[in-house]
Design a protein around this motif. Sequence first.
Motif, PDB file in Angstrom:
ATOM      1  N   ASN A 133      -4.116   2.570   0.790  1.00 31.58           N
ATOM      2  CA  ASN A 133      -3.897   3.404  -0.392  1.00 31.58           C
ATOM      3  C   ASN A 133      -2.393   3.433  -0.696  1.00 31.58           C
ATOM      4  OD1 ASN A 133      -3.467   5.671  -2.131  1.00 31.58           O
ATOM      5  ND2 ASN A 133      -5.406   6.548  -1.451  1.00 31.58           N
ATOM      6  N   PRO A 134      -1.993   3.157  -1.942  1.00 31.61           N
ATOM      7  CA  PRO A 134      -0.569   3.160  -2.282  1.00 31.61           C
ATOM      8  C   PRO A 134       0.122   4.510  -2.049  1.00 31.61           C
ATOM      9  CG  PRO A 134      -1.873   2.206  -4.068  1.00 31.61           C
ATOM     10  CD  PRO A 134      -2.834   2.748  -3.067  1.00 31.61           C
ATOM     11  N   ALA A 135      -0.644   5.597  -1.952  1.00 29.84           N
ATOM     12  CA  ALA A 135      -0.056   6.918  -1.712  1.00 29.84           C
ATOM     13  C   ALA A 135       0.609   7.018  -0.341  1.00 29.84           C
ATOM     14  CB  ALA A 135      -1.125   8.001  -1.848  1.00 29.84           C
ATOM     15  N   ILE A 136       0.278   6.115   0.561  1.00 32.17           N
ATOM     16  CA  ILE A 136       0.880   6.141   1.892  1.00 32.17           C
ATOM     17  C   ILE A 136       2.403   6.119   1.790  1.00 32.17           C
ATOM     18  CG2 ILE A 136       1.188   4.811   4.030  1.00 32.17           C
ATOM     19  CD1 ILE A 136      -1.821   4.026   3.744  1.00 32.17           C
ATOM     20  N   GLN A 137       2.932   5.346   0.873  1.00 32.41           N
ATOM     21  CA  GLN A 137       4.389   5.271   0.702  1.00 32.41           C
ATOM     22  C   GLN A 137       4.967   6.644   0.337  1.00 32.41           C
ATOM     23  OE1 GLN A 137       5.737   2.469  -2.250  1.00 32.41           O
ATOM     24  NE2 GLN A 137       7.871   2.898  -1.850  1.00 32.41           N
ATOM     25  N   VAL A 138       4.271   7.382  -0.499  1.00 39.60           N
ATOM     26  CA  VAL A 138       4.716   8.725  -0.888  1.00 39.60           C
ATOM     27  C   VAL A 138       4.737   9.634   0.344  1.00 39.60           C
ATOM     28  CG1 VAL A 138       4.173  10.755  -2.309  1.00 39.60           C
ATOM     29  CG2 VAL A 138       3.871   8.452  -3.243  1.00 39.60           C
ATOM     30  N   TYR A 139       3.685   9.569   1.150  1.00 34.39           N
ATOM     31  CA  TYR A 139       3.607  10.411   2.343  1.00 34.39           C
ATOM     32  C   TYR A 139       4.700  10.056   3.345  1.00 34.39           C
ATOM     33  CZ  TYR A 139      -0.990  11.408   0.345  1.00 34.39           C
ATOM     34  OH  TYR A 139      -2.011  11.756  -0.488  1.00 34.39           O
ATOM     35  N   GLU A 140       4.935   8.770   3.560  1.00 38.20           N
ATOM     36  CA  GLU A 140       5.972   8.353   4.504  1.00 38.20           C
ATOM     37  C   GLU A 140       7.361   8.747   4.009  1.00 38.20           C
ATOM     38  OE1 GLU A 140       3.818   4.622   6.765  1.00 38.20           O
ATOM     39  OE2 GLU A 140       5.017   4.181   4.975  1.00 38.20           O
ATOM     40  N   THR A 141       7.599   8.638   2.714  1.00 42.79           N
ATOM     41  CA  THR A 141       8.886   9.046   2.150  1.00 42.79           C
ATOM     42  C   THR A 141       9.128  10.540   2.357  1.00 42.79           C
ATOM     43  OG1 THR A 141       8.807   7.281   0.509  1.00 42.79           O
ATOM     44  CG2 THR A 141      10.255   9.133   0.017  1.00 42.79           C
ATOM     45  N   ALA A 142       8.047  11.325   2.362  1.00 43.52           N
ATOM     46  CA  ALA A 142       8.151  12.776   2.566  1.00 43.52           C
ATOM     47  C   ALA A 142       8.312  13.138   4.041  1.00 43.52           C
ATOM     48  CB  ALA A 142       6.925  13.473   1.989  1.00 43.52           C
ATOM     49  N   GLY A 143       8.268  12.147   4.939  1.00 47.05           N
ATOM     50  CA  GLY A 143       8.477  12.400   6.354  1.00 47.05           C
ATOM     51  C   GLY A 143       7.231  12.394   7.215  1.00 47.05           C
ATOM     52  N   PHE A 144       6.082  12.125   6.631  1.00 46.92           N
ATOM     53  CA  PHE A 144       4.850  12.048   7.416  1.00 46.92           C
ATOM     54  C   PHE A 144       4.871  10.786   8.283  1.00 46.92           C
ATOM     55  CE2 PHE A 144       3.532  14.975   4.183  1.00 46.92           C
ATOM     56  CZ  PHE A 144       2.540  15.750   4.766  1.00 46.92           C
ATOM     57  N   GLU A 145       4.294  10.905   9.471  1.00 49.28           N
ATOM     58  CA  GLU A 145       4.189   9.769  10.384  1.00 49.28           C
ATOM     59  C   GLU A 145       2.733   9.559  10.758  1.00 49.28           C
ATOM     60  OE1 GLU A 145       6.721  10.663  13.693  1.00 49.28           O
ATOM     61  OE2 GLU A 145       8.546  10.441  12.493  1.00 49.28           O
ATOM     62  N   GLN A 146       2.337   8.302  10.846  1.00 47.42           N
ATOM     63  CA  GLN A 146       0.956   7.997  11.212  1.00 47.42           C
ATOM     64  C   GLN A 146       0.690   8.431  12.648  1.00 47.42           C
ATOM     65  OE1 GLN A 146      -0.472   4.008  10.400  1.00 47.42           O
ATOM     66  NE2 GLN A 146      -2.173   4.274  11.830  1.00 47.42           N
ATOM     67  N   ALA A 147      -0.428   9.138  12.839  1.00 49.14           N
ATOM     68  CA  ALA A 147      -0.777   9.649  14.160  1.00 49.14           C
ATOM     69  C   ALA A 147      -2.075   9.067  14.700  1.00 49.14           C
ATOM     70  CB  ALA A 147      -0.894  11.176  14.108  1.00 49.14           C
ATOM     71  N   ASN A 148      -2.941   8.579  13.803  1.00 46.08           N
ATOM     72  CA  ASN A 148      -4.244   8.128  14.267  1.00 46.08           C
ATOM     73  C   ASN A 148      -4.880   7.205  13.226  1.00 46.08           C
ATOM     74  OD1 ASN A 148      -6.478   7.941  15.927  1.00 46.08           O
ATOM     75  ND2 ASN A 148      -7.310   9.947  15.395  1.00 46.08           N
ATOM     76  N   ARG A 149      -5.879   6.476  13.669  1.00 44.83           N
ATOM     77  CA  ARG A 149      -6.671   5.616  12.788  1.00 44.83           C
ATOM     78  C   ARG A 149      -8.138   5.860  13.107  1.00 44.83           C
ATOM     79  NH1 ARG A 149      -6.282   0.653  10.029  1.00 44.83           N
ATOM     80  NH2 ARG A 149      -4.082   0.539  10.567  1.00 44.83           N
ATOM     81  N   ARG A 150      -8.930   6.094  12.083  1.00 49.48           N
ATOM     82  CA  ARG A 150     -10.380   6.223  12.238  1.00 49.48           C
ATOM     83  C   ARG A 150     -11.009   4.980  11.636  1.00 49.48           C
ATOM     84  NH1 ARG A 150     -11.950  12.440  10.697  1.00 49.48           N
ATOM     85  NH2 ARG A 150     -10.548  13.417  12.174  1.00 49.48           N
ATOM     86  N   ARG A 151     -11.563   4.166  12.460  1.00 54.55           N
ATOM     87  CA  ARG A 151     -12.155   2.901  12.008  1.00 54.55           C
ATOM     88  C   ARG A 151     -13.394   3.148  11.157  1.00 54.55           C
ATOM     89  NH1 ARG A 151      -8.498  -0.790  12.987  1.00 54.55           N
ATOM     90  NH2 ARG A 151      -7.597  -0.691  15.062  1.00 54.55           N
ATOM     91  N   ASN A 152     -13.469   2.415  10.050  1.00 48.69           N
ATOM     92  CA  ASN A 152     -14.658   2.427   9.178  1.00 48.69           C
ATOM     93  C   ASN A 152     -15.080   3.826   8.728  1.00 48.69           C
ATOM     94  OD1 ASN A 152     -14.855  -0.409   9.470  1.00 48.69           O
ATOM     95  ND2 ASN A 152     -15.896  -0.107  11.427  1.00 48.69           N
ATOM     96  N   TYR A 153     -14.105   4.687   8.456  1.00 49.34           N
ATOM     97  CA  TYR A 153     -14.378   6.084   8.105  1.00 49.34           C
ATOM     98  C   TYR A 153     -14.932   6.234   6.689  1.00 49.34           C
ATOM     99  CZ  TYR A 153     -13.628  11.087   7.494  1.00 49.34           C
ATOM    100  OH  TYR A 153     -13.798  12.422   7.253  1.00 49.34           O
TER     101      TYR A 153
END
Length: 155
Positions: free
Chosen positions: A115-135
């Motif tokens: 999702n292109p929104a990921i860039q917005v979240y990362e710019t705001a300081g969010f960090e990836q913590a987990n991945r849910r496969r096939n969610y």
Amino acid sequence: MIAQLSQGCADDLDAVMRVMTSAFPDRYGEAWTRSQCAGILPMAGVKLVLAEDGEANVVGFSLYRTIVDDAELLLLAVEPNSRGKGIGRQLLSNFIADAKSSGATRVHLEVRDGNPAIQVYETAGFEQANRRRNYYRGRDGAAFDALTFVLTTQD
């Protein structure tokens, strides 16, 4: 474009669903149903924030909940014709500020991988913590991973 943000309620679900339908393509299975939105609105700590353009048209929204010291962004959507104007960032900043003022020390969200929104979240300081496969499941049965992002708000 600076959108006018206001508190939403169940009476605003027609506008929310219009934005959601335009913002979330069926192929990903991310959109909520009207009944899901209506069901969560009366719950404790849940807020709906509307973003309106200069003509009082709802062009985006955020839906989130804060429970004790934890805040979760449930949905954030901006209609395609209004993207790229900072409305999503404005809604995200409002969510973070409200979470902090409500005493949240951790905010989190989940988003479809790619999702292109990921860039917005990362710019705001969010960090990836987990991945849910096939969610997420699209209408055609295709599966997509969900990524969990976290932002610690303690100073």
